[in-house]
Design an enzyme around this catalytic site. Structure first.
Site, mmCIF file in Angstrom:
data_model
loop_
_atom_site.group_PDB
_atom_site.id
_atom_site.type_symbol
_atom_site.label_atom_id
_atom_site.label_comp_id
_atom_site.label_asym_id
_atom_site.label_seq_id
_atom_site.Cartn_x
_atom_site.Cartn_y
_atom_site.Cartn_z
ATOM 1 N N HIS A 236 72.233 5.018 38.978
ATOM 2 C CA HIS A 236 73.406 5.083 39.847
ATOM 3 C C HIS A 236 73.406 4.075 41.000
ATOM 4 O O HIS A 236 74.362 3.320 41.198
ATOM 5 C CB HIS A 236 73.510 6.473 40.495
ATOM 6 C CG HIS A 236 73.435 7.624 39.560
ATOM 7 N ND1 HIS A 236 74.520 8.077 38.851
ATOM 8 C CD2 HIS A 236 72.405 8.444 39.226
ATOM 9 C CE1 HIS A 236 74.175 9.133 38.135
ATOM 10 N NE2 HIS A 236 72.892 9.369 38.347
HETATM 11 O O1 RIB Z 1 74.371 11.691 41.759
HETATM 12 C C1 RIB Z 1 73.545 10.581 41.807
HETATM 13 C C2 RIB Z 1 72.976 10.380 43.188
HETATM 14 O O2 RIB Z 1 72.217 11.526 43.529
HETATM 15 C C3 RIB Z 1 72.050 9.204 43.339
HETATM 16 O O3 RIB Z 1 72.210 8.628 44.615
HETATM 17 C C4 RIB Z 1 70.690 9.825 43.205
HETATM 18 O O4 RIB Z 1 69.692 9.076 43.876
HETATM 19 C C5 RIB Z 1 70.891 11.164 43.837
HETATM 20 O O5 RIB Z 1 70.747 11.054 45.220
#
Ligand code: RIB
Ligand code: CA
Length: 307
Positions: A236
């Site tokens: 992500h």
């Molecule tokens: O949903 C994904 C996010 O949640 C990312 O930033 C991951 O590191 C968690 O914090």
């Protein structure tokens, strides 16, 4: 750029991209509670910079809990340390800054002669506090680019993405601030899948750091397989950094985005009006499409640049 994060496996990769891409000047790293406690996230941020040999970027600790809600960590995803996988001896070389995250952000924003981009890859607690405490500095922020939310469904509740779910009140305040805001949500980060080919490209770099990255992503893959049945995990957080480096990598559209803070079943949902049903004005740029080839090329090149 200032990177506000909660490392976290994907935050670690976002940090490395920010450190190594020639298009980024990383002015500071601030941490926030989310994936793990802020103590552990801060150690992890220092660990990542130490592994990259970066000693001139301050790492400052931020909020240890959301604005109003109890902290919910994601140790089921990121493990006991927040960055499980490879084992490390001792404390990271890069020290923690003597200043708080708030002080570091104020310092950077006040001293720079040009507006600064803030990339946030965790809950927006630090950013909301900064914006509330220092309205005089809003104009010094070029934009806030956040990995969080979703135009579709969530990943911790049916409608809430983790970074928004941890601190919906903070996300709400940041969106209402009027500071230019880009949301890179799950709808686009789920296009950033660490397939076997991607993993092989990182392994092919052959440096000790690249091997550690492969171990981190392999750990991340194991939790995504166990918890969500993904065959390849979505990386992500580097999407938000990539959007700043080259906006063409992450195509965005303008849309009205509001945060659900009161819903009995939907707290933390990002309500994104992609089709102008409501007639409300746009409040954010919303990421809708990732150029995956360019994204992975940026990341692999960045890791390869670090000895
Ligand atoms: O949903 C994904 C996010 O949640 C990312 O930033 C991951 O590191 C968690 O914090
Ligand atoms: Ca994160």
């Amino acid at each position: 750029m200032v990177l506000d994060c909660d490392p976290g496996h994907d935050d670690a990769m976002a940090l490395l991209l920010a450190v190594a891409d020639p298009g980024v000047e990383l002015l500071g790293v601030t941490t926030v509670a989310g994936n793990q406690t802020v103590e552990k996230c801060t150690v992890n941020a220092r660990r990542v910079l130490s592994l990259a040999g970066v000693s001139d970027v301050p790492v400052a600790r931020g909020a240890d809990r959301p604005l109003v809600r109890p902290l919910r960590i994601a140790d089921d995803v990121h493990g006991e340390t927040g960055l499980d996988g490879p084992l490390f001896d001792g404390d990271p070389e890069v020290p923690e800054a003597a200043t708080t995250a708030a002080e570091l952000m104020v310092d950077v924003l006040a001293k720079r002669h040009e507006p600064v981009t803030i990339v946030a890859t965790g809950a927006l607690t630090n950013i909301a506090t900064l914006l509330a405490d220092r309205p005089d500095l809003h104009a010094n922020i070029e934009q806030i680019v956040w990995m969080g939310g979703s135009t579709e469904r969530g990943n911790v509740t049916p409608y809430a993405e983790a970074n928004c779910f941890v601190d919906p009140e903070a996300a709400d305040q940041v969106l209402r601030s009027g500071v230019p805001f880009t949301m890179c949500g799950l709808n686009v980060t789920h296009q950033a899948l660490v397939t076997d080919d991607v993993l092989a490209a990182f392994a092919g770099i052959g440096t000790p750091l690249a091997r550690i990255c492969v171990e981190w992503m392999t750990f991340f893959a194991s939790t995504y397989r166990r918890l969500w049945g993904f065959t390849a995990p979505p990386l992500h957080d580097p999407v938000a950094v990539a959007r700043v480096i080259d906006p063409a990598i992450v195509r965005c559209v303008d849309a009205n985005v509001v945060i659900e803070t009161a819903g009995e079943w939907t707290a933390g949902a990002t309500v994104v009006d992609l089709h102008q049903y409501t007639g409300r004005p746009a409040t954010a740029r919303v990421a809708v499409e990732l150029d995956t080839t360019a994204y992975w090329t940026k990341l692999v090149d960045a890791i390869a640049r670090i000895d």
